[in-house]
Structure formats: structure tokens, C-alpha cells
Design a protein around this motif. Structure first.
Motif, short mmCIF file in Angstrom:
data_model
loop_
_atom_site.label_atom_id
_atom_site.label_comp_id
_atom_site.label_asym_id
_atom_site.label_seq_id
_atom_site.Cartn_x
_atom_site.Cartn_y
_atom_site.Cartn_z
N UNK A 160 -7.25 36.45 13.44
CA UNK A 160 -6.30 35.07 14.41
C UNK A 160 -7.67 33.98 13.74
N UNK A 161 -9.00 34.31 13.70
CA UNK A 161 -10.04 33.50 12.32
C UNK A 161 -9.39 33.83 11.06
N UNK A 162 -9.35 34.80 10.40
CA UNK A 162 -8.91 34.26 9.23
C UNK A 162 -7.75 33.25 8.71
N UNK A 163 -6.03 33.69 9.51
CA UNK A 163 -5.26 32.99 9.66
C UNK A 163 -5.25 31.42 9.89
N UNK A 164 -6.74 31.20 10.30
CA UNK A 164 -7.16 29.57 10.61
C UNK A 164 -7.96 28.95 9.68
N UNK A 165 -9.30 30.20 8.88
CA UNK A 165 -9.48 29.81 7.88
C UNK A 165 -9.14 29.65 6.19
N UNK A 166 -8.34 30.82 6.45
CA UNK A 166 -7.32 30.65 5.15
C UNK A 166 -5.89 29.30 5.17
N UNK A 167 -5.62 29.47 6.25
CA UNK A 167 -4.80 27.93 6.67
C UNK A 167 -5.51 26.45 6.42
N UNK A 168 -6.70 26.41 6.67
CA UNK A 168 -7.41 25.75 5.92
C UNK A 168 -8.04 25.44 4.13
N UNK A 169 -8.08 27.18 4.14
CA UNK A 169 -8.71 27.18 2.57
C UNK A 169 -6.99 26.59 1.72
N UNK A 170 -6.25 27.50 2.36
CA UNK A 170 -4.45 26.51 1.32
C UNK A 170 -4.90 25.23 0.65
N UNK A 171 -4.75 24.16 2.27
CA UNK A 171 -5.18 23.20 1.81
C UNK A 171 -5.74 22.69 0.38
N UNK A 172 -6.92 22.82 0.26
CA UNK A 172 -7.72 22.19 -0.77
C UNK A 172 -7.13 22.91 -2.19
N UNK A 173 -6.74 24.23 -1.61
CA UNK A 173 -5.90 25.04 -3.78
C UNK A 173 -4.74 24.09 -3.51
N UNK A 174 -4.11 23.54 -2.32
CA UNK A 174 -2.81 22.71 -2.64
C UNK A 174 -3.59 21.25 -2.72
N UNK A 175 -4.28 20.93 -2.69
CA UNK A 175 -4.80 19.56 -2.99
C UNK A 175 -5.34 19.67 -4.84
N UNK A 176 -5.79 20.68 -5.46
CA UNK A 176 -6.71 20.86 -6.26
C UNK A 176 -5.13 21.49 -7.27
N UNK A 177 -4.07 21.58 -7.05
CA UNK A 177 -3.10 22.01 -7.75
C UNK A 177 -2.38 21.00 -7.88
#
Length: 276
Positions: free
Chosen positions: A202-219
Motif C-alpha cells: 500500500x505504501x509502495x502504491x502511493x509512492x509510485x502514484x506520486x512519482x508517476x506524476x512527475x514522470x508524466x510532467x517531464x514527458x
């Protein structure tokens, strides 16, 4: 009835597509069309509320409803972050402009301060969630209160991710490609940690959810920004149109797969004990 999707590889592909589109679409309205951060934020937040009401009123999981809310949080998160962190100084404007749209130009908090505020808000949401006694397991969230907390965390997570992505792209010196590679590396580490029983998924999910946003932002920035700044200069309108087509295609695929999963197999022969 299940209200939220299963977290699979397809989920993360759609999440990155939605957040990349959120970045390009948010910039399209605020910067290209020059509506400004304030007015665009108000409009996109209203769209978020409308799409959220549709999702909350749905009796079961519908991929179109769910991913439309994810997209609206990504777009609103883009302009909320920009409004918090930026202002009317020359480094945030182009072509000699002195203003961007109607209303306040931005609070000018800067990326570190903006991220600290958003992290505090996100932790407060998780604290309320924890004290409520409701589950953090996404597949088990079926109540109105649970969904309300989930979507509150999603909106703040996407806003926080935008701030992180802009910091990596604009202020860290890594550039768009470097920022994307750094986030991708962090996501790979999370995948490895998933294999360790001691680490909460569950913790990994929310960390990944936050991190995929800057990946989308930089892309998104890589697709739209000028070549001189390290981008491809495809423009916000063209990039948004292509990404929207991709996202709708993925949503249609998810809808078909959901329908197949919900339809009982009629070709399974009965056993000697009879069917259940």
C-alpha cells in the motif's frame, strides 16, 4: 460492488498517459491560450468536481468514469501547482509578456515550499484516513467516505507530482530527459521492493502514484517545450490531441476487458455435482 480498478501494469500505463495529458492540457489552457493559472485552475477544478460526482454516483467500476476523474485531477493539479509555485517574473513568461491571463498571476512560493505544503496536506489526509479505520487497499474501497478520501489524496498527489516534475525539469539541472530517467529509476526500485514481504505494498502504491506524476510532467514538457530548452516543440495542442486519442483507446480497451471479466463463461461444462 467494486468501484476502483485492479492495480496492474495496464493501470500504470494508463496513469502515465493520463498524467502526461494532464500536463500538456493544463499548459494548453493556462499558457498557450493565455487564460492564466488562476482562471484555468478554477475551471479545471470545477470539471474535477463534475467528473467526481459522476464517479461517486456510479454503482460499480466504470473505466471511462474512473480515468476521466484521474485526467481531471491531473489537469487541475498542473495548474494548481503552477499557481502555487510561479508568479509573473520573466523566468515563467515568454515573448516579453508581463502577465498571463486574468486574475492573480501566481503565489510565487517556489517548488520546495509548494512541495512541502502539499506533502503536509497529503499526510493530513492519510492521517484522517487512518483514524477513520477504513481500508487503504484500493480494491476494497467501496464506500462514499472511502472514495472521498481516496480522491482527495489523488488530487493532492497529482499536484505534488507536478511540483516535483517541474522542479526536476526546470530547476535541478537534469532537464526533461534526465528528470524522466531519475523518476524511472526510482520506480524500478519500487518494483524491486514489491518483492520484499516486509515492505507494505500500500505504501509502495502511493509512492509510485506520486512519482508517476512527475514522470508524466517531464514527458509532457519534453513533448511541448522548444528545442532550445531540450524539448521536441510539438506544441501543447498537437501533443494533447495525440495523448487524448491514446488515453481513450486505452479506456475503451479497459472497458472491453472489464466486460469480459464480468460475463460468466457459458462454455464451461457442468460437473457431476452440478453448477454453483
Amino acid at each position: 460492488m467494486k468501484k476502483l480498478p485492479e492495480v496492474t501494469l495496464a493501470f500504470w500505463i494508463m496513469k502515465i498517459a493520463a498524467t502526461t495529458l494532464g500536463e500538456t492540457a493544463g499548459d494548453l489552457f493556462a499558457q498557450t491560450l493565455k487564460l492564466g493559472y488562476f482562471l484555468t485552475t478554477m475551471a479545471l477544478f470545477l470539471i474535477f468536481v463534475v467528473t467526481l460526482v459522476v464517479q461517486l454516483r456510479s454503482a460499480s467500476y466504470n473505466p471511462f468514469f474512473y480515468w476521466t476523474v484521474i485526467l481531471s485531477t491531473s489537469m487541475a493539479g498542473t495548474t494548481i501547482s503552477d499557481f502555487m509555485n510561479r508568479d509573473a517574473s520573466a523566468k515563467f513568461l515568454s515573448d516579453g509578456s508581463t502577465s498571463l491571463g486574468w486574475g492573480p498571476q501566481g503565489l510565487g512560493l517556489g517548488y520546495p515550499a509548494g512541495a512541502a505544503i502539499l506533502i503536509s496536506i497529503l499526510l493530513a489526509i492519510f492521517l484522517v484516513w487512518k483514524l477513520s479505520g477504513m481500508t487503504f487497499q484500493i480494491r476494497d474501497i467501496v464506500t462514499f467516505r472511502g472514495e472521498a478520501l481516496f480522491w482527495s489524496a489523488i488530487l493532492v498527489s497529482n499536484t505534488l507530482g507536478t511540483s516535483m516534475g517541474d522542479f526536476l525539469s526546470d530547476s535541478s539541472g537534469l532537464g526533461y530527459a534526465g528528470g524522466a530517467l531519475l523518476v524511472t529509476g526510482a520506480l524500478v526500485v519500487l518494483v524491486v521492493l514489491m518483492k520484499m514481504p516486509a515492505v507494505s505494498n500500500v505504501l509502495l502504491f502511493w509512492i509510485a502514484f506520486v512519482l508517476t506524476r512527475p514522470l508524466g510532467a517531464t514527458a509532457g514538457d519534453f513533448l511541448t517545450k522548444p528545442v532550445a530548452k531540450g524539448g521536441l516543440d510539438l506544441g501543447t495542442a498537437g501533443s494533447s490531441a495525440v495523448l487524448l486519442a491514446i488515453l481513450f483507446g486505452l479506456m475503451a480497451y479497459a472497458h472491453v476487458q472489464e466486460g469480459k471479466a464480468a460475463t460468466p463463461c457459458s462454455t464451461t461444462p457442468p460437473t457431476s455435482q452440478g453448477s454453483v
